[in-house]
Design a protein around this motif. Structure first.
Motif, short mmCIF file in Angstrom:
data_model
loop_
_atom_site.label_atom_id
_atom_site.label_comp_id
_atom_site.label_asym_id
_atom_site.label_seq_id
_atom_site.Cartn_x
_atom_site.Cartn_y
_atom_site.Cartn_z
N PHE A 245 0.78 -1.22 0.02
CA PHE A 245 0.05 0.18 0.00
C PHE A 245 0.90 1.47 -0.01
CE2 PHE A 245 -4.22 -0.68 1.35
CZ PHE A 245 -4.63 -2.21 1.56
N ASP A 246 0.56 2.36 -0.64
CA ASP A 246 0.85 3.56 -0.44
C ASP A 246 0.13 4.50 -1.12
OD1 ASP A 246 2.75 6.03 -0.17
OD2 ASP A 246 4.22 4.48 0.59
N LYS A 247 -0.09 5.91 -0.30
CA LYS A 247 -0.95 6.83 -0.69
C LYS A 247 -0.60 7.62 -1.95
CE LYS A 247 -3.41 9.30 2.59
NZ LYS A 247 -3.51 10.12 3.67
N GLY B 256 -3.43 3.34 -2.22
CA GLY B 256 -4.77 3.55 -1.21
C GLY B 256 -4.29 3.96 0.11
N ASN B 257 -5.29 3.89 0.81
CA ASN B 257 -5.06 4.62 2.28
C ASN B 257 -4.93 3.18 3.16
OD1 ASN B 257 -5.16 5.62 4.91
ND2 ASN B 257 -6.60 7.18 4.08
N PHE B 258 -3.89 2.99 3.95
CA PHE B 258 -4.14 2.06 4.75
C PHE B 258 -5.45 1.95 6.02
CE2 PHE B 258 -0.39 4.39 6.96
CZ PHE B 258 -1.10 4.81 8.06
N GLY B 259 -5.83 3.15 6.00
CA GLY B 259 -6.89 3.41 6.98
C GLY B 259 -8.17 2.63 6.23
N LEU C 238 3.43 -1.43 9.43
CA LEU C 238 3.22 0.22 9.07
C LEU C 238 4.53 1.02 9.65
CD1 LEU C 238 -0.34 0.26 10.76
CD2 LEU C 238 0.39 0.43 8.44
N ASP C 239 5.38 1.61 8.87
CA ASP C 239 6.34 2.50 9.41
C ASP C 239 5.78 3.98 8.73
OD1 ASP C 239 8.97 3.58 9.25
OD2 ASP C 239 9.52 2.91 7.35
N LEU C 240 5.32 4.65 9.81
CA LEU C 240 4.61 5.83 9.66
C LEU C 240 5.37 6.96 9.14
CD1 LEU C 240 2.38 5.32 12.95
CD2 LEU C 240 1.83 4.50 10.71
N TYR D 271 12.03 10.87 0.27
CA TYR D 271 11.87 11.57 -1.37
C TYR D 271 10.54 12.60 -0.97
CZ TYR D 271 10.12 11.75 -5.91
OH TYR D 271 9.79 12.22 -7.17
N GLN D 272 9.46 12.36 -0.18
CA GLN D 272 8.52 13.48 -0.02
C GLN D 272 9.10 14.62 0.61
OE1 GLN D 272 6.21 10.35 2.33
NE2 GLN D 272 4.62 10.54 0.72
N LEU D 273 9.67 14.27 1.72
CA LEU D 273 10.34 15.42 2.40
C LEU D 273 11.15 16.31 1.44
CD1 LEU D 273 10.03 16.46 5.18
CD2 LEU D 273 12.37 15.18 5.73
C1 SAM Z 1 8.47 6.18 6.24
S1 SAM Z 1 7.79 5.87 4.77
C2 SAM Z 1 7.76 4.05 4.57
C3 SAM Z 1 9.41 3.69 4.02
C4 SAM Z 1 9.21 2.25 4.13
N1 SAM Z 1 9.31 1.43 5.02
C5 SAM Z 1 10.63 1.80 3.19
O1 SAM Z 1 11.41 1.05 3.68
O2 SAM Z 1 11.18 2.69 2.35
C6 SAM Z 1 6.07 6.10 4.91
C7 SAM Z 1 5.29 5.97 3.62
O3 SAM Z 1 4.05 5.57 4.06
C8 SAM Z 1 3.12 6.45 3.22
N2 SAM Z 1 1.70 6.50 4.04
C9 SAM Z 1 1.48 7.21 5.01
N3 SAM Z 1 0.50 7.42 5.42
C10 SAM Z 1 -0.34 6.43 4.59
C11 SAM Z 1 -1.71 5.98 4.71
N4 SAM Z 1 -2.48 6.24 5.32
N5 SAM Z 1 -1.85 4.91 3.61
C12 SAM Z 1 -1.00 4.79 2.81
N6 SAM Z 1 0.32 5.17 2.74
C13 SAM Z 1 0.68 5.89 3.77
C14 SAM Z 1 3.83 7.64 2.79
O4 SAM Z 1 3.23 8.08 1.63
C15 SAM Z 1 5.39 7.06 2.70
O5 SAM Z 1 5.62 6.78 1.28
#
Ligand code: SAM
Length: 311
Positions: A64-66, A90-93, A112-114, A119-121
């Motif tokens: 999953f990823d948004k 999609g959203n893990f929510g 979940l690695d929140l 890259y986003q930053l």
């Molecule tokens: C800290 S990064 C994860 C890094 C990953 N564990 C790795 O090894 O590269 C967090 C990711 O979670 C995604 N994310 C945050 N909230 C989300 C959600 N509610 N649903 C899906 N993806 C989400 C973000 O877009 C981001 O890409």
């Protein structure tokens, strides 16, 4: 679905994963077969790669990823494992709902690695006070409300609560007043304009300023992306959908998130009376060692908690 048009630079350091080996060690229960594992926060695929290497032929990984950029990058990175992976933009929510679309009603583990990927930053709009960009902060560009929309429309009192609760800053009312004053004259639309507003009301030293800005940006990001609500929802969904022996692993970087995970695991802990469905595997939260923190400063606030569904 193929996301590969979105992202073409595999050379770039998308994200340095934090506590990745520990997280996957807790995630995979060696006594289960035909694993269906969910990486709820795929990012640069650091965790997913380790998971893929451990999956037998019958195993499956749902990523999953948004953020489309994350899926696009990881899809390329893990092309060698593509037969076992399904990507969900999609959203893990909405975990159960999204999995239902693929006909999945039980999983063997979810991690979940929140928070944000590097890259986003560093590349996406609004997340960093180090670059002047539109004040966006949406991890999913399909979401309607940007940080700028929020800051220009929320009632003053709600801004104060948001900065105080999510940003954990003292006297958040002062910042809310500054924003309310400024937006009467002109909308706040960029990170640079927000920084100007902050600087106009606070006399900050250089190091104090960075810390203060990050708290304010963090508060906004949490609000824009409904991060706490999503976390609450995925924790509840995971309880329903994990099979017996299935594992839940969460790595968080913010005290509110860690508290939510800790309380969830405590509240659902199996007791002698027969209540509760979880066995907590981490008595205290695990944190990165000195070496990892030295190599990756971002890891310094990480806390890992894990639990197993036992019935
Ligand atoms: C800290 S990064 C994860 C890094 C990953 N564990 C790795 O090894 O590269 C967090 C990711 O979670 C995604 N994310 C945050 N909230 C989300 C959600 N509610 N649903 C899906 N993806 C989400 C973000 O877009 C981001 O890409």
């Amino acid at each position: 679905m193929i996301y590969s048009n979105q992202y073409n630079d595999l050379e770039l350091d998308f994200h340095i994963p934090v506590l990745s080996h520990k997280a996957v060690e807790y995630l995979i229960n060696p006594s289960l077969n035909d694993l269906i594992i969910v990486d709820g926060t795929t990012g640069g695929g650091g965790y997913s790669e380790i998971i893929c290497k451990q999956l037998q032929n019958s195993g499956k990984l749902i990523c999953f990823d948004k953020d489309l950029n994350a899926l696009s990058f990881t899809q390329k990175r893990l092309s060698w494992c593509q037969a076992k992976i399904e990507f969900v933009n999609g959203n893990f929510g909405n975990l159960k709902e999204e999995l239902n679309k693929s006909g999945i009603d039980r999983i063997s583990g979810i991690v979940l690695d929140l928070g944000l990927s590097s890259y986003q930053l560093e590349k996406e709009d609004g997340f960093s006070y180090m670059r002047n960009t539109p004040l966006d902060m949406r991890a999913d560009i399909r979401d309607k409300e940007t940080a700028s929309d929020l800051i220009n429309s929320k009632p003053r009192r709600e801004l104060e609560i948001m900065f105080s609760y999510y940003g954990e800053i003292g006297n958040a009312g002062r910042l809310a007043d500054l924003i309310a004053e400024k937006r009467k004259r002109r909308k706040i639309e960029t990170t640079g304009e927000l920084i100007e507003v902050i600087n106009s009301g606070y006399n900050l030293s250089k190091s104090g300023a960075y810390d203060f800005y990050s708290k304010i940006f963090q508060a906004l990001r949490i609000a824009v992306n409904n991060e706490l609500e999503n976390l609450r929802d995925v924790l509840n969904d995971s309880l329903d959908i994990l099979e017996e022996g299935g594992r839940l692993v969460v790595v968080s970087y913010h005290s509110l998130e860690d508290r939510m995970v800790k309380n969830f695991m405590r509240d659902n802990k199996a007791t002698k009376k027969g209540d509760g469905k979880l066995k907590v595997l981490t008595k205290k939260a695990l944190t990165p060692g000195e070496e990892e923190i030295k190599e990756n400063r971002r890891s310094r606030s990480a806390k890992l908690r894990a639990a197993e569904k036992i019935k």
